[in-house]
Motif scaffolding. Structure first.
Motif, short mmCIF file in Angstrom:
data_model
loop_
_atom_site.label_atom_id
_atom_site.label_comp_id
_atom_site.label_asym_id
_atom_site.label_seq_id
_atom_site.Cartn_x
_atom_site.Cartn_y
_atom_site.Cartn_z
N CYS A 318 64.92 25.94 18.10
CA CYS A 318 65.56 26.60 16.75
C CYS A 318 64.36 26.34 15.57
N MET A 319 63.90 25.87 15.26
CA MET A 319 63.79 25.80 13.77
C MET A 319 62.13 25.18 14.77
N PRO A 320 60.81 25.69 13.60
CA PRO A 320 59.20 24.77 13.97
C PRO A 320 59.56 22.99 13.67
N LYS A 321 58.56 22.90 13.97
CA LYS A 321 57.96 21.07 13.70
C LYS A 321 57.79 21.15 12.64
N ILE A 322 57.85 20.22 11.37
CA ILE A 322 56.93 20.67 10.42
C ILE A 322 57.04 19.13 10.04
N ARG A 323 56.29 19.12 8.59
CA ARG A 323 55.49 17.53 8.13
C ARG A 323 54.77 16.87 7.40
N VAL A 324 54.66 16.68 6.73
CA VAL A 324 53.93 16.90 4.89
C VAL A 324 52.49 16.54 5.87
N ASN A 325 51.12 17.35 4.85
CA ASN A 325 50.07 17.18 5.33
C ASN A 325 49.43 15.91 4.52
N ASP A 326 49.41 14.93 5.55
CA ASP A 326 48.20 13.83 5.45
C ASP A 326 47.91 14.01 4.21
N HIS A 327 46.24 14.75 4.29
CA HIS A 327 45.22 14.92 3.39
C HIS A 327 45.61 15.01 1.97
N TYR A 328 46.34 16.13 2.04
CA TYR A 328 47.30 16.38 0.56
C TYR A 328 47.90 15.22 -0.16
N ALA A 329 48.61 14.16 0.78
CA ALA A 329 49.37 13.44 0.22
C ALA A 329 48.56 12.66 -0.16
N ALA A 330 47.86 12.16 0.26
CA ALA A 330 46.52 11.23 -0.40
C ALA A 330 45.46 11.25 -1.65
N MET A 331 45.76 12.99 -1.90
CA MET A 331 44.95 13.35 -2.75
C MET A 331 45.86 12.78 -4.04
N SER A 332 47.10 12.53 -4.30
CA SER A 332 47.82 12.20 -5.82
C SER A 332 47.34 11.39 -6.35
N ARG A 333 46.76 9.97 -5.17
CA ARG A 333 45.96 8.98 -5.58
C ARG A 333 44.66 9.12 -6.19
N SER A 334 43.43 10.30 -6.13
CA SER A 334 42.58 9.71 -6.11
C SER A 334 42.19 11.27 -7.28
N VAL A 335 42.83 11.64 -7.10
CA VAL A 335 42.79 13.02 -8.35
C VAL A 335 42.52 12.37 -9.46
N LYS A 336 42.07 12.75 -10.44
CA LYS A 336 41.05 12.68 -11.94
C LYS A 336 43.00 12.77 -12.81
N SER A 337 42.84 13.99 -12.69
CA SER A 337 44.00 15.01 -13.25
C SER A 337 45.53 14.93 -13.33
N SER A 338 45.94 14.57 -14.67
CA SER A 338 46.80 14.30 -14.48
C SER A 338 48.54 15.65 -14.10
N THR A 339 47.65 16.67 -14.75
CA THR A 339 48.69 18.15 -14.17
C THR A 339 48.05 18.11 -12.84
N ASP A 340 46.78 17.93 -11.60
CA ASP A 340 47.10 17.86 -10.65
C ASP A 340 47.73 17.15 -9.64
N SER A 341 47.80 15.40 -10.43
CA SER A 341 48.48 15.01 -10.05
C SER A 341 50.00 14.63 -9.45
N GLN A 342 50.55 15.54 -11.04
CA GLN A 342 52.14 15.61 -10.98
C GLN A 342 51.68 16.98 -10.12
N PHE A 343 51.28 17.77 -10.34
CA PHE A 343 51.71 18.83 -8.72
C PHE A 343 51.91 18.23 -7.95
N ILE A 344 51.04 17.66 -7.08
CA ILE A 344 50.66 17.13 -6.71
C ILE A 344 51.95 15.97 -5.40
N ARG A 345 52.70 15.32 -6.38
CA ARG A 345 53.81 14.38 -6.48
C ARG A 345 55.52 15.33 -6.59
#
Length: 502
Positions: A318-345
């Motif tokens: 019925c539908m594809p098997k989807i998930r959250v990309n773990d690599h991008y999810a972990a970047m929310s804690r490592s990026v220095k820019s607040s704009t990038d962090s807010q975008f990821i979050r």
């Protein structure tokens, strides 16, 4: 006017965007849901298709166990989110705020558990007996006739007449204008020699011999006679058939075979032979050229019998098997820019809610489907005649949801069963009281009517009153007008139109 300050307490339901998304996904069909998932994958970089080779988790449940199990588990949390819309519509006193949903979101930290249960759908090979070139010569009937016209030797004048005739043929293959009207349109503004009516008639006869034979006929009688003229003169009963079509087509249309035999002096067996020849003709020759596009249905769930019990499973395609990309999810804690962090979050939250809404949809669909199968076991065992009367409110009470939620879940959702593919709405029907005080489903009555008509004597078809009498003998009291309504819903003509000698 004196101003005052008052404190009041009240409750109201807040429709968050996440809740609105869950409700929207719940009522989408399978094809619409696949499109919605693809749009989410395109717009959210944190969502991805899981292409791992691991076997997908099978969402199956025994419907008898589901009916008896009253335990409360984590799945009810998801169902309550979808159920909230029903409380909103009924102006319930329960309150579901954005803070409550956010708290539930904050408690979940494992992304893998939100992966969908189904892999991407794959298309199967084309059947070997598929006719590849069938209907592919032209796109429309008009183009097909024009293609034949170009291959036919016509004089310039006759070609203009032929084009005018083809343009006057509708999609049913019938000539919509008289030859007089076509002649008038051709002579208007014609500076050359005027065209005669005989010329139009002659060209029309040539057009009527185009494939399919009988195209461009003005009446059904003319269409059938054109086809008969192509038969071998030595064909048995050919002359009698032409005589009946030319002189007694009204009696033939009304199926007054007694009067027809009297006027033609044919015996019943002879008339049967004539009717057999007539049935070889095509009253709608254009139907062999114009074909409706096939509508494909992808079942959302399947039902099969395992060890004597009916089991419900979600369709893994019925539908594809989807998930959250773990690599991008972990970047929310490592990026220095607040704009990038807010975008990821923000996209991370949207991705999690989307997967959570899909899981909630599957859980709700499984719960409702299991309840339907539990109540309609007789249908799966014995067919439509054993269908039990059931309404949306019955299922709503069993699964502790609102009736509007059940309506959303069962709309445009299909179930694959050993007896075919049915929309979930098919299993709901009103009840008719029986003589012994019981109830009978209207679907079961339709099935009985269809069965009685299929087994009737075509020479003496059953009337609506007779069908009502037969059902009354079985303890089902139904009015004649109700029988007529059910018969019409099954696209079955009345008894006088079902009468036949063969």
């Amino acid at each position: 006017m004196r101003q005052s300050l008052q404190l009041r307490m009240g409750q109201q339901l807040t429709m968050t965007p996440q809740l609105q998304q869950a409700i929207r996904l719940l009522q989408l069909s399978t094809l619409d849901l696949q499109q919605e998932i693809q749009e989410a994958l395109d717009s959210n970089p944190l969502l991805e298709v899981d292409e791992s080779d691991s076997d997908p988790e099978t969402h199956s449940s025994d419907q008898e166990k589901n009916g008896k199990d009253d335990s409360r588990d984590d799945t009810q949390t998801d169902n309550q989110e979808v159920e909230a819309i029903s409380d909103y519509e009924m102006d319930s006193d329960s309150a579901l705020t954005k803070e409550t949903l956010s708290d539930e979101l904050a408690m979940d930290v494992t992304w893998d558990e939100y992966m969908s249960a189904a892999p991407a759908a794959s298309s199967g090979p084309m059947p070997e007996d598929e006719t590849i070139y069938q209907g592919e010569t032209t796109e429309t009937l008009h183009e097909y006739l024009m293609w034949q016209l170009e291959l036919t030797p016509f004089s310039p004048t006759d070609r203009g007449i032929a084009v005018a005739i083809v343009e006057a043929i509708d999609d049913n293959g019938t000539l919509t204008l008289s030859t007089e009207d076509i002649l008038e349109s051709l002579n208007d503004g014609n500076s050359g020699e005027p065209i005669e009516l005989d010329e139009v008639e002659a060209v029309l006869k040539r057009i009527q011999l185009f494939d399919p034979i009988g195209i461009g006929a003005r009446t059904l009688q003319e269409c059938l006679c054109i086809q008969l003229n192509q038969f071998d003169p030595n064909t048995p009963w050919l002359n009698e058939t032409k005589m009946i079509l030319n002189e007694h087509i009204d009696l033939l249309a009304s199926r007054d075979y007694r009067t027809l035999m009297k006027k033609t002096k044919l015996k019943e067996n002879d008339l049967k032979e004539v009717m057999t020849l007539i049935h070889t003709l095509n009253p709608k020759p254009a139907s062999s050229i114009i074909r409706e596009e096939s509508e494909y249905v992808i079942p959302d769930v399947s039902v099969k019998k395992v060890k004597g019990r009916w089991v419900v499973e979600l369709n893994p395609d019925c539908m594809p098997k989807i998930r959250v990309n773990d690599h991008y999810a972990a970047m929310s804690r490592s990026v220095k820019s607040s704009t990038d962090s807010q975008f990821i979050r923000s996209h991370l939250q949207e991705a999690k809610w989307f997967i959570k809404s899909l899981e909630s949809r599957n859980e709700t669909l499984m719960k409702v489907t299991n309840c339907i199968v539990q109540q309609q076991q007789a249908f799966f065992e014995h067919g439509p005649e054993a269908m039990r009367p059931m309404v949306l409110n019955d299922v709503a009470e069993m699964v502790e949801m609102h009736e509007s939620t059940i309506s959303r879940v069962t709309t445009q959702k299909y179930m694959h069963t050993p007896r075919g593919i049915f929309e979930l709405k098919y299993f709901f029907s009103s009840h008719v009281s029986t003589e012994n005080g019981g109830e009978c489903s209207s679907t079961a009555i339709r099935a009985l009517i269809k069965k009685l008509i299929a087994a009737e004597n075509t020479a003496k078809p059953l009337s609506d009153s007779k069908i009502a009498d037969i059902l009354a003998e079985q303890g089902i009291k139904v009015a004649r007008r109700t029988i007529a309504k059910y018969r019409e819903s099954l696209a079955i003509p009345p008894s006088n139109q079902r009468k036949s000698l063969i």
